[in-house]
Design an enzyme around this catalytic site. Structure first.
Site, PDB file in Angstrom:
ATOM      1  N   ASP A 101      -9.444  -5.872   2.908  1.00  0.00           N
ATOM      2  CA  ASP A 101      -8.135  -6.346   2.418  1.00  0.00           C
ATOM      3  C   ASP A 101      -7.846  -7.780   2.862  1.00  0.00           C
ATOM      4  O   ASP A 101      -6.938  -8.429   2.349  1.00  0.00           O
ATOM      5  CB  ASP A 101      -7.002  -5.445   2.941  1.00  0.00           C
ATOM      6  CG  ASP A 101      -7.025  -4.066   2.295  1.00  0.00           C
ATOM      7  OD1 ASP A 101      -7.583  -3.948   1.192  1.00  0.00           O
ATOM      8  OD2 ASP A 101      -6.489  -3.128   2.896  1.00  0.00           O
ATOM      9  N   ASP A 151      -4.713  -3.214   5.306  1.00  0.00           N
ATOM     10  CA  ASP A 151      -5.112  -2.680   6.606  1.00  0.00           C
ATOM     11  C   ASP A 151      -6.612  -2.763   6.838  1.00  0.00           C
ATOM     12  O   ASP A 151      -7.065  -3.098   7.908  1.00  0.00           O
ATOM     13  CB  ASP A 151      -4.622  -1.235   6.783  1.00  0.00           C
ATOM     14  CG  ASP A 151      -5.035  -0.327   5.636  1.00  0.00           C
ATOM     15  OD1 ASP A 151      -5.794  -0.775   4.751  1.00  0.00           O
ATOM     16  OD2 ASP A 151      -4.596   0.844   5.616  1.00  0.00           O
ATOM     17  N   ASP A 180       0.862  -1.192   0.000  1.00  0.00           N
ATOM     18  CA  ASP A 180       0.000   0.000   0.000  1.00  0.00           C
ATOM     19  C   ASP A 180       0.891   1.232   0.000  1.00  0.00           C
ATOM     20  O   ASP A 180       2.006   1.196   0.526  1.00  0.00           O
ATOM     21  CB  ASP A 180      -0.873   0.031   1.261  1.00  0.00           C
ATOM     22  CG  ASP A 180      -2.049  -0.924   1.170  1.00  0.00           C
ATOM     23  OD1 ASP A 180      -2.589  -1.076   0.073  1.00  0.00           O
ATOM     24  OD2 ASP A 180      -2.402  -1.527   2.192  1.00  0.00           O
TER      25      ASP A 180
END
Length: 887
Positions: free
Chosen positions: A638, A634, A323
């Site tokens: 996900d 997170d 990310d």
């Protein structure tokens, strides 16, 4: 506590709707105990110690040593029993240390809960939650205890762990009128172990620990066991094979000895002693210790491994999908520009920390810019930040500490620092409904009732999502229908911001009638207000970490919900994106088949405007191309991608409980460089495991061959049973464990990743083990024959053989520090534990030879200088020649 739960009334819940103080919480903890379920009873230390003597080979050895007492060989029997006891204690301490390390690992991964105490939101271990605590609920969090809901916004909970029902259940807050008639109902409660899948809320705890619904079925819950790694399983199978081979060889050695006329009891003891020394029964334990030590090192580098197999897999990673926000960037958002009413405003901070707003180079008053002021107010209202005031005595002014999502914090800070008074805004607008942000919708809305009674919806989200829902636009202080030209101008401004690596948010509002307050279409027909550009600078260490990955043969891929241009600008600045690489957006992925995506993945380094559902496809695409994938996540959505990856990585700071549970590793600082550090540590752990496998098996092969060849060629026994066991005690235990503590190889990240299917004996390790074992055996026999020929004393020859065998192994342990370098190219003192282990083994050897009571038990004799020179010289010969050749 059950009485507390059944007797609760609405008034009791309302009484605790502001949370406890720390003092009250401490009292409740004393009364009700910790919020934990009963665990399975662990083995006592006595049982663990006794288990060291239950192995079949050890039992046979004990029986044989007892028989030797009755046969008149008391000293040998005592020596063997003493060594068995010492070995047992060494195994006991190893096992206890491993258990403590694994227990510490489980404790570090224990769940946390957010509670309101003394008026502040605090993050505490879930086990410290007490009855009457006020807990904060949000999507992705695991409910720490049974609680009654007092505040709920689109709240849903997954209670499948309790009910088996896979569909999340809608939850609502308790209301006084209904509570008086029906009491506290299932829809007003959340239960320990359930997962919040959507929305936000607050709840008052009514039951903890074994008094919860989860506690009542605790005996039926299967707790997660510590998983064995594939390597541990392979080594256990190897151990089984080696046991069979060694037992066969030992039986042959014993039989040959008896046939040659050696005493039966001595050959029986010799065969069993050789089997005990030769079988690497400690190998799985040493591997576990190495993994536990590695896990502890990783924790020091901010990577918490939840599952041991991940340690092994880390060294194989070929792709890291990361990310952007908070992992590659600092997650310290700051609003720097805004577009409202067809005007572009710039924000600049002055020396006092206040924001000055500029339009076309001139400072303007926010109070006189209707559109910008409304945009900042929406940023203030549409969010869930918490503001804590504290006094700064040095500067003699109040300091605001804003907690919450970094984007929301940046918008609130921009509003406050530009002069908007939060108290007056809160006094005018009271929130009556929240539609929480969802990573699939990329939008958040709140409905507020103004002091005049009017209802307004305020929304913020991705610019294209907001714009698609707008029918009108605000220009100055007037609304009009939005045109296609307006939309094109807005998106052009958005692209200008994203090209400067800014994260862009869109803002809108609408009036709401009481009749459609709870309508599903309340977020339609919005009035567009403007855009805000926020910057999130890349982490200073991210560029270097990406470069280290490239040198290590690992591809770094950035995944973000940001606009393509923002993603490209940030990825370029840290070296992920280079000219010729592909940037794939979520919408482009939707148009691709799985095979097309797999092909595109080979050239793609950035995925932009990605939704959580896309992450799973990205993982599968890379895996289908044969890559070993590490994926960060997170949010609650996900979790599937994190679980599907070879190495799932959850965020320690910003991650949800759902994702942490699915992950095999947690980043405690949410930092990309910690992933790279973990990969490096994973490679070093595997390297250390190969080192002590090489050492242990080389030594064991040497010991077996020494005895086997002496029998084969009709030589006298070069070592007695007790001497074989003292070799095992001196060389197998401490030096092998010390090798697992070797510091990392500085070249670990300059080599390509290894294949996960690669044998631990790859790259010629098995050949090295066999050759070194043969050389150790030949060295020992050479020493034995030379001294026996020169002195004619069998006791002296056996003592020299013992010295040569022990020294050969202790010198070899330093050779095992590196697979590519010789004895003269490595730093012999880089591992102090290894140096101490070798010194301890040498002192034990000297004690066996020179302490009269030990010499009597082990049938050794003091050596002259000439004997030492011959034994030590032969021991050094092979490693010195090998070192010279390598150099």
């Amino acid at each position: 506590m059950e009485a507390l739960k059944s007797s609760l009334r609405f008034e009791d819940i309302r009484e605790n709707s502001y949370g406890l103080s720390e003092t009250e919480a401490a009292k409740n903890l004393e009364v009700y105990g910790k919020n934990v379920l009963q665990k399975q009873k662990k083995n006592t230390w006595i049982k663990t110690l006794l288990s060291q003597f239950t192995d079949l080979m050890i039992i046979i050895l004990i029986a044989s040593s007892i028989i030797s007492f009755f046969m008149g060989e008391a000293s040998e029997g005592i020596a063997i029993l003493a060594i068995i006891i010492l070995n047992g204690f060494l195994g006991f301490f190893q096992e206890m240390r491993t258990e403590k390390a694994l227990e510490a690992l489980m404790n570090m991964a224990a769940p946390h809960a957010r509670v309101i105490r003394d008026g502040e939101v605090k993050d505490i271990p879930a086990e410290l939650v007490v009855p009457r605590d006020l807990i904060v609920l949000e999507a992705g969090c695991r409910v720490p205890a049974d609680a009654v809901i007092i505040e709920a916004n689109s709240l849903f909970a997954d209670e499948s762990m309790l009910t088996g029902e896979s569909v999340p259940v809608s939850k609502s807050k308790i209301e006084e009128a209904k509570a008086k008639i029906n009491g506290i109902t299932h829809s007003n409660m959340v239960y320990m172990g359930s997962m919040i899948t959507n929305g936000t809320g607050k709840a008052v705890v009514v039951s903890t620990g074994m008094e919860t619904e989860m506690g009542k079925i605790a005996d039926m819950i299967v707790t997660t066991e510590v998983q064995e790694t594939p390597l541990q399983k392979r080594l256990e199978k190897l151990g089984e094979v080696m046991v069979t081979v060694c037992l066969a060889i030992c039986a042959v050695v014993s039989l040959l000895g008896v046939l040659r006329g050696e005493p039966v009891i001595q050959m029986l003891l010799g065969g069993i002693s050789l089997a005990v020394a030769a079988v690497p029964e400690g190998l799985p334990a040493v591997v576990t210790i190495a993994l536990a030590i590695g896990v502890r090192r990783m924790v020091q580098r901010n990577a918490l491994v939840r599952r041991l197999p991940a340690v092994e897999t880390l060294g194989c990673a070929t792709v890291i999908c990361s990310d952007k926000t908070g992992t590659l960037t600092e997650n310290r958002m700051t609003a720097v520009t805004a577009y409202a009413g067809k005007n572009l405003y710039l924000f600049k901070r002055n020396s006092e920390g206040r924001i000055s707003v500029y339009l076309r180079g001139r400072e303007v008053d926010v109070e006189k810019t209707f559109g910008l002021k409304l945009l900042l107010k929406i940023g203030l209202l549409c969010g869930n930040t918490r503001i804590n005031k504290s006094f700064d005595p040095e500067n003699k002014r109040d300091v605001l500490d804003i907690e919450g999502d970094p984007t929301e914090v940046a918008l609130v800070r921009a509003a406050l620092d530009s002069g908007i008074d939060k108290d007056s805004v809160d006094a005018r607008y009271r929130r009556v409904r929240e539609i929480p942000f969802d990573s699939d919708r990329k939008l958040m809305s709140v409905v507020c009732r103004a002091t005049g009674g009017e209802l307004f919806l305020f929304a913020k989200g991705a610019p294209e999502i907001i714009l698609a829902r707008c029918k009108r636009i605000l220009i100055a202080d007037r609304e009009r229908d939005i045109t296609q030209d307006d939309k094109e101008i807005i998106m052009r401004e958005c692209r200008n911001m994203t090209s400067k690596a800014l994260r862009v948010m869109g803002f809108a509002y609408r009036t709401v009638t009481p009749g459609n307050l709870w309508s599903d279409k309340i977020e339609e027909d919005l009035v567009f207000v403007g855009l805000a550009g926020l910057t999130d600078p890349p982490r200073k260490e991210a560029g270097e970490a990406v470069d280290r990955c490239r040198k290590a043969g690992i591809k770094t891929v950035m995944i973000t919900g940001d606009h393509r241009d923002t993603a490209a600008a940030i990825a370029s600045s840290i070296g992920i994106y280079k000219e010729g690489d592909l940037i794939i957006t979520g919408s482009e992925m939707d148009q691709m088949s799985d095979s097309e995506l797999e092909k595109a993945c080979e050239k793609a380094t950035v995925f932009a405007r990605v939704f959580p559902r896309h992450k799973l496809r990205i993982v599968k695409a890379f895996r289908n191309k044969g890559h070993i994938v590490a994926m960060t996540g997170d949010g609650v959505n996900d979790a599937p991608a994190v679980k599907a990856a070879d190495i799932g990585i959850a965020m320690g700071k910003s991650g949800t409980d759902v994702t942490r549970q699915a992950a095999s590793m947690i980043l405690m600082d949410d930092n990309f460089s910690s992933i790279v550090a973990a990969v490096e540590e994973g490679r070093n752990i595997y390297s250390n495991i190969r080192k002590f496998i090489r050492y242990l098996l080389s030594c064991n092969v040497g010991e077996v061959l020494t005895m086997f060849l002496s029998m084969l060629f009709g030589l006298p026994l070069p070592l007695l049973p007790a001497q074989i066991l003292i070799v095992n005690l001196a060389t197998d235990g401490l030096p092998a464990i010390a090798l697992s503590m070797e510091p990392g190889d500085p070249d670990a990240m300059k080599m390509p990743p290894r294949s996960p299917n690669e044998s631990v004996f790859a790259h010629g390790l098995s050949k090295v083990i066999v050759i070194r074992g043969i050389l150790i055996a030949l060295s020992t026999l050479a020493s034995f024959l030379i001294i026996f020929t020169l002195s004619g004393s069998l006791a002296t020859a056996r003592t020299c053989a013992l010295v040569t065998l022990v020294l050969s192994q202790l010198i070899h342990v330093f050779e095992c520090k590196s697979e590519s370098k010789g004895l003269f190219e490595i730093n012999l003192l880089s591992n102090p534990y290894l140096v101490l282990a070798v010194i301890s083994s040498i002192l034990l050897l000297l004690g066996v030879i020179y302490l009269p009571f030990m010499a009597r038990f082990f049938d050794t004799t003091p050596l002259h200088m000439c004997d030492w020179l011959i034994s030590a010289g032969i021991s050094l010969l092979v490693p010195v020649v090998s070192g010279i050749v390598k150099k």
